[in-house]
Design a protein around this motif. Sequence first.
Motif, mmCIF file in Angstrom:
data_model
loop_
_atom_site.group_PDB
_atom_site.id
_atom_site.type_symbol
_atom_site.label_atom_id
_atom_site.label_comp_id
_atom_site.label_asym_id
_atom_site.label_seq_id
_atom_site.Cartn_x
_atom_site.Cartn_y
_atom_site.Cartn_z
ATOM 1 N N TYR A 86 -3.703 5.403 -1.627
ATOM 2 C CA TYR A 86 -4.721 6.227 -0.979
ATOM 3 C C TYR A 86 -4.180 7.635 -0.753
ATOM 4 O O TYR A 86 -2.994 7.810 -0.462
ATOM 5 C CB TYR A 86 -5.118 5.631 0.377
ATOM 6 C CG TYR A 86 -5.830 4.313 0.246
ATOM 7 C CD1 TYR A 86 -7.212 4.275 0.055
ATOM 8 C CD2 TYR A 86 -5.127 3.118 0.274
ATOM 9 C CE1 TYR A 86 -7.869 3.065 -0.096
ATOM 10 C CE2 TYR A 86 -5.776 1.902 0.125
ATOM 11 C CZ TYR A 86 -7.152 1.883 -0.059
ATOM 12 O OH TYR A 86 -7.799 0.694 -0.214
ATOM 13 N N GLN A 123 0.827 -1.196 0.000
ATOM 14 C CA GLN A 123 0.000 0.000 0.000
ATOM 15 C C GLN A 123 0.866 1.253 0.000
ATOM 16 O O GLN A 123 1.926 1.290 0.617
ATOM 17 C CB GLN A 123 -0.898 -0.026 1.242
ATOM 18 C CG GLN A 123 -1.950 1.068 1.226
ATOM 19 C CD GLN A 123 -3.034 0.826 2.259
ATOM 20 O OE1 GLN A 123 -3.534 -0.290 2.411
ATOM 21 N NE2 GLN A 123 -3.408 1.876 2.967
ATOM 22 N N ARG A 132 -9.468 6.701 -2.577
ATOM 23 C CA ARG A 132 -8.729 5.686 -3.325
ATOM 24 C C ARG A 132 -8.244 6.327 -4.626
ATOM 25 O O ARG A 132 -9.016 6.980 -5.337
ATOM 26 C CB ARG A 132 -9.667 4.503 -3.632
ATOM 27 C CG ARG A 132 -9.057 3.431 -4.532
ATOM 28 C CD ARG A 132 -8.245 2.422 -3.751
ATOM 29 N NE ARG A 132 -7.492 1.548 -4.644
ATOM 30 C CZ ARG A 132 -7.932 0.397 -5.124
ATOM 31 N NH1 ARG A 132 -9.138 -0.031 -4.778
ATOM 32 N NH2 ARG A 132 -7.181 -0.336 -5.935
ATOM 33 N N ASN A 154 -3.818 2.744 -8.752
ATOM 34 C CA ASN A 154 -2.702 1.963 -8.207
ATOM 35 C C ASN A 154 -1.366 2.525 -8.665
ATOM 36 O O ASN A 154 -1.233 2.995 -9.796
ATOM 37 C CB ASN A 154 -2.780 0.518 -8.692
ATOM 38 C CG ASN A 154 -3.774 -0.293 -7.875
ATOM 39 O OD1 ASN A 154 -4.539 0.270 -7.092
ATOM 40 N ND2 ASN A 154 -3.744 -1.594 -8.053
ATOM 41 N N LYS A 205 -1.842 -0.548 -3.823
ATOM 42 C CA LYS A 205 -3.085 0.209 -3.653
ATOM 43 C C LYS A 205 -2.707 1.574 -3.102
ATOM 44 O O LYS A 205 -1.934 1.663 -2.147
ATOM 45 C CB LYS A 205 -3.977 -0.486 -2.624
ATOM 46 C CG LYS A 205 -5.027 -1.400 -3.213
ATOM 47 C CD LYS A 205 -5.973 -1.807 -2.100
ATOM 48 C CE LYS A 205 -7.189 -2.520 -2.631
ATOM 49 N NZ LYS A 205 -8.121 -2.858 -1.551
ATOM 50 N N ILE A 256 -9.928 -4.085 -9.210
ATOM 51 C CA ILE A 256 -9.428 -3.015 -8.341
ATOM 52 C C ILE A 256 -9.724 -3.294 -6.868
ATOM 53 O O ILE A 256 -9.400 -2.494 -6.007
ATOM 54 C CB ILE A 256 -9.986 -1.621 -8.749
ATOM 55 C CG1 ILE A 256 -11.503 -1.530 -8.544
ATOM 56 C CG2 ILE A 256 -9.630 -1.290 -10.194
ATOM 57 C CD1 ILE A 256 -12.057 -0.133 -8.753
ATOM 58 N N GLU A 270 -12.632 -3.518 -5.073
ATOM 59 C CA GLU A 270 -13.604 -2.628 -4.422
ATOM 60 C C GLU A 270 -14.976 -3.260 -4.580
ATOM 61 O O GLU A 270 -15.198 -4.064 -5.483
ATOM 62 C CB GLU A 270 -13.619 -1.245 -5.096
ATOM 63 C CG GLU A 270 -12.384 -0.397 -4.859
ATOM 64 C CD GLU A 270 -12.305 0.196 -3.463
ATOM 65 O OE1 GLU A 270 -13.275 0.057 -2.687
ATOM 66 O OE2 GLU A 270 -11.248 0.783 -3.145
#
Length: 366
Positions: free
Chosen positions: A76, A32, A66, A69, A74, A129, A131
């Motif tokens: 944020y 992440q 979000r 990528n 991932k 993705i 989600e």
Amino acid sequence: MSISQEALFKIALNLEDPWYIKLIDFSVEGKQLDVHVDFDSGSKFPCANCGKPVCSVHDTIERTWRHLNFFQFKTYIHCRVPRTECKDCGVKQVKVPWSRKGSGFTLLMDSMIVLMAQHMTVTAIAEMIDEHDTRIWRVLEYYVGDARSNEDFSEVKSVGVDETSRAKGHKYVSVFIDLDKSKVVHVCEGRDASTIESFKNDLEQHKGSSENINNFCCDMSPAFISGINDTFPNASITFDKFHVMKLMNEAIDKVRREEQSHNVLLKKTRYLWLKNPENLTIKQNETFGSLKNLRLKTLKAYSIKLALRDFWNQDHIKTKISNGILEGTNSLIQAAKDSARGFRSTKNFIITIYLRTGKLEFNLPT
Ligand SMILES: [Zn+2]
């Protein structure tokens, strides 16, 4: 010359002052990337409600979005979003430049979702993705609605309507097509006369006029016909060739079945009468040769069908309408249906039809 990674991300995210990147946190184990955005203290912001340019910050709220990528990470964006104090509007959350109001995705994330949804199922996007699909449907609903609000139907003159359902046993929707532009302009639930009224209202909300419509193409459903006659006084109705021939074939088959009950010669000839003469197999041709001089009602019905077909093939019938342009659009709707896995509702089915066949212009960063 070297550039700090914070400055690099500021450029990549298209951030302008007073926004800056405070911290970038790479978690290799968590796969992440967390980008923390902040603003220079003492900054003033426009009021999100009335636009008054320099309002003081009242307090801040932590929020997360979000983003696309970063390779397999991932990503944020985190920010303490200021709320301004406006004399007229009170305390309002500032509009951040990387996301639309109320969304948990960045604009670039929205952009990618809308682009992908024109080619992939929402289920596949959700998986890709990672989600929930309802979040993706919300994005699509917003952008389809937004793009449709800017539609201009003032030039719409020829319209085709057809009905379809997302799967057997599900609710029907009626699809209205601008035949000149080959694009879907209106979709609504149902297949009765009320759908014609629904189309008229939508048309008028987008600079169109019911009086401009001079051609309407539909199947022979009495509900559509009476609805069109009542609502579009200047429209002449054309029956779609595809639908008329289908009805004609059904009628021939009915005649044949009745006649066959007392004439064994007609046994096993069902498929012969559904074809045109040039498409018959050798065996069907032989059968046809042995029957063609008999006085049969089925033959008479068949010759009416051929006359009807010739009528459509005449040179002076050049209107695009009569040549089944709806079939072309049907194949687009079929494509939308083929990706139907994961539709949770008729509403989502309608969104997909607009997305894939509405030729909409989306207001999104590229
Ligand atoms: Zn204000």
